[in-house]
Design a protein around this motif. Sequence first.
Motif, short mmCIF file in Angstrom:
data_model
loop_
_atom_site.label_atom_id
_atom_site.label_comp_id
_atom_site.label_asym_id
_atom_site.label_seq_id
_atom_site.Cartn_x
_atom_site.Cartn_y
_atom_site.Cartn_z
N ARG A 174 0.83 -1.20 0.00
CA ARG A 174 0.00 0.00 0.00
C ARG A 174 0.87 1.25 0.00
NH1 ARG A 174 -5.23 -0.30 1.16
NH2 ARG A 174 -5.20 1.75 2.16
N PRO A 175 0.32 2.41 -0.39
CA PRO A 175 1.10 3.65 -0.38
C PRO A 175 1.67 3.93 1.02
CG PRO A 175 -0.97 3.96 -1.54
CD PRO A 175 -1.05 2.62 -0.89
N GLN A 176 2.91 4.41 1.04
CA GLN A 176 3.59 4.77 2.28
C GLN A 176 3.70 3.59 3.23
OE1 GLN A 176 4.63 8.37 2.89
NE2 GLN A 176 4.47 8.01 0.69
N SER A 177 3.82 2.38 2.68
CA SER A 177 3.92 1.17 3.50
C SER A 177 5.13 0.34 3.06
CB SER A 177 2.63 0.33 3.40
OG SER A 177 1.52 1.07 3.85
N LYS A 178 5.38 -0.74 3.81
CA LYS A 178 6.57 -1.55 3.57
C LYS A 178 6.22 -3.04 3.59
CE LYS A 178 9.68 1.75 5.84
NZ LYS A 178 10.71 1.93 6.91
N MET A 179 7.11 -3.84 3.01
CA MET A 179 7.06 -5.29 3.15
C MET A 179 8.49 -5.81 3.18
SD MET A 179 6.30 -7.09 -0.54
CE MET A 179 7.07 -8.61 0.05
N VAL A 180 8.68 -7.00 3.74
CA VAL A 180 10.00 -7.60 3.84
C VAL A 180 9.95 -9.00 3.23
CG1 VAL A 180 11.85 -8.35 5.39
CG2 VAL A 180 10.52 -6.30 5.94
N HIS A 181 10.94 -9.30 2.39
CA HIS A 181 11.12 -10.67 1.90
C HIS A 181 12.47 -11.16 2.36
CE1 HIS A 181 10.93 -14.26 -0.57
NE2 HIS A 181 12.16 -13.99 -0.97
N THR A 182 12.48 -12.33 3.02
CA THR A 182 13.71 -12.94 3.51
C THR A 182 13.99 -14.21 2.71
OG1 THR A 182 13.33 -12.08 5.74
CG2 THR A 182 14.89 -13.90 5.52
N THR A 183 15.19 -14.30 2.17
CA THR A 183 15.53 -15.47 1.37
C THR A 183 15.70 -16.70 2.25
OG1 THR A 183 17.91 -14.99 1.50
CG2 THR A 183 16.70 -14.07 -0.37
N GLN A 184 15.53 -17.85 1.65
CA GLN A 184 15.72 -19.11 2.37
C GLN A 184 17.18 -19.22 2.84
OE1 GLN A 184 14.93 -22.53 -0.06
NE2 GLN A 184 15.68 -23.99 1.45
N PRO A 185 17.41 -19.62 4.08
CA PRO A 185 18.80 -19.75 4.55
C PRO A 185 19.57 -20.78 3.72
CG PRO A 185 17.25 -19.86 6.38
CD PRO A 185 16.43 -19.94 5.13
N MET A 186 20.83 -20.49 3.47
CA MET A 186 21.71 -21.43 2.76
C MET A 186 23.04 -21.51 3.51
SD MET A 186 22.89 -19.11 -0.49
CE MET A 186 23.64 -17.50 -0.20
N ARG A 187 23.65 -22.68 3.46
CA ARG A 187 24.94 -22.89 4.12
C ARG A 187 26.02 -23.16 3.09
NH1 ARG A 187 21.44 -25.77 7.75
NH2 ARG A 187 21.40 -24.78 9.80
N LEU A 188 27.12 -22.44 3.25
CA LEU A 188 28.26 -22.59 2.35
C LEU A 188 29.46 -23.06 3.16
CD1 LEU A 188 27.92 -19.32 0.21
CD2 LEU A 188 26.96 -21.58 -0.24
N THR A 189 30.16 -24.02 2.60
CA THR A 189 31.34 -24.60 3.26
C THR A 189 32.58 -24.26 2.45
OG1 THR A 189 30.02 -26.46 4.07
CG2 THR A 189 32.41 -26.75 4.03
N TYR A 190 33.65 -23.87 3.17
CA TYR A 190 34.92 -23.58 2.48
C TYR A 190 36.06 -23.67 3.49
CZ TYR A 190 34.41 -18.87 4.47
OH TYR A 190 34.26 -17.80 5.32
N SER A 191 37.28 -23.66 2.94
CA SER A 191 38.48 -23.74 3.77
C SER A 191 39.19 -22.40 3.77
CB SER A 191 39.43 -24.81 3.23
OG SER A 191 40.69 -24.74 3.87
N GLN A 192 39.71 -22.03 4.93
CA GLN A 192 40.52 -20.82 5.06
C GLN A 192 42.01 -21.11 4.97
OE1 GLN A 192 38.18 -17.58 7.64
NE2 GLN A 192 39.03 -19.21 8.88
N ASP A 193 42.36 -22.38 4.80
CA ASP A 193 43.77 -22.77 4.71
C ASP A 193 44.27 -22.50 3.29
OD1 ASP A 193 46.26 -23.89 4.72
OD2 ASP A 193 45.62 -25.85 5.47
N PRO A 194 45.22 -21.57 3.10
CA PRO A 194 45.69 -21.26 1.74
C PRO A 194 46.42 -22.43 1.08
CG PRO A 194 47.07 -20.18 3.39
CD PRO A 194 45.91 -20.77 4.12
N ASP A 195 46.88 -23.41 1.88
CA ASP A 195 47.59 -24.55 1.31
C ASP A 195 46.65 -25.64 0.80
OD1 ASP A 195 50.06 -23.37 1.90
OD2 ASP A 195 50.03 -24.16 3.95
N SER A 196 45.40 -25.63 1.24
CA SER A 196 44.44 -26.63 0.77
C SER A 196 43.06 -25.98 0.58
CB SER A 196 44.34 -27.79 1.77
OG SER A 196 43.97 -27.30 3.06
#
Length: 262
Positions: A174-196
């Motif tokens: 509606r005029p002068q109103s708001k709505m919020v859309h939240t995306t589905q949670p997702m999980r990402l896996t990665y390594s912080q070790d620069p050697d692997s």
Amino acid sequence: MRSVRLLFLSFLIAPMALADPRVFVSLAGSLLEAEITAVSGDNVTLKRASDQQPLVVNRKTLCKEDNAYIASWVAQHPDQATAPAPAPATVGTSAPAQKYRLVCQTLPAKSNRGPPDSDHRVFEYTYNFNLSNQEVSRDLQNARGLALTLGKSVLEPNGDLIVLQKEEFDVNIRPQSKMVHTTQPMRLTYSQDPDSPYGVKSYGYVLIIRDAAGNILLVEASPDASAKFTKEILALPDAPCMVDREFKLKSKTEVPLGYISF
């Protein structure tokens, strides 16, 4: 004699008062501080006090007190009040899309799902799109939103992108109103070790809002350069999929699904 002078001053002040900013109230209850600059039929041109920008509203959407005020303004400014011009005849053409005051504030959220003292990291991501209809009288109805969440391979940080999610959702505000859309949670896996190195990291998002006729009202993206490829994004298949940096589909490239979960 004094009463005559006061009466004379009142006639001088009355027109000046009508030129001052006024808080207009719509039938929907929204407020706008502005002053009238022109009236054409039912259309009233207002100059907003907040930014001095013009805004055209239909007087039928305003309260009866505002309509009485507009009638008084028209009586005192006949040179700035005109009858509505007839609409030009068109054959086989459609009206161009009207600009729409739609604003989005995007709030990403990230939480650590892995051991804090380990190189193996698991992060959960969501995006909150806070949409605000800043129109005074126009509803936004039957619009559609498209939200893409993006990732990239740790092994090729400057290479292809991963479209992790592609969500479509209804947008009705509606005029002068708001709505919020939240995306589905997702999980990402990665390594912080620069050697692997291995895994998938977050890259950003794209948000596209279209009206009921398919006209684009809003495009938001991070990084900003992604917003240039709206046509390519709208043509993408369901996620997850691989794309290049111009969002062209890489159908022969495998998605690293082992590092992505929902």
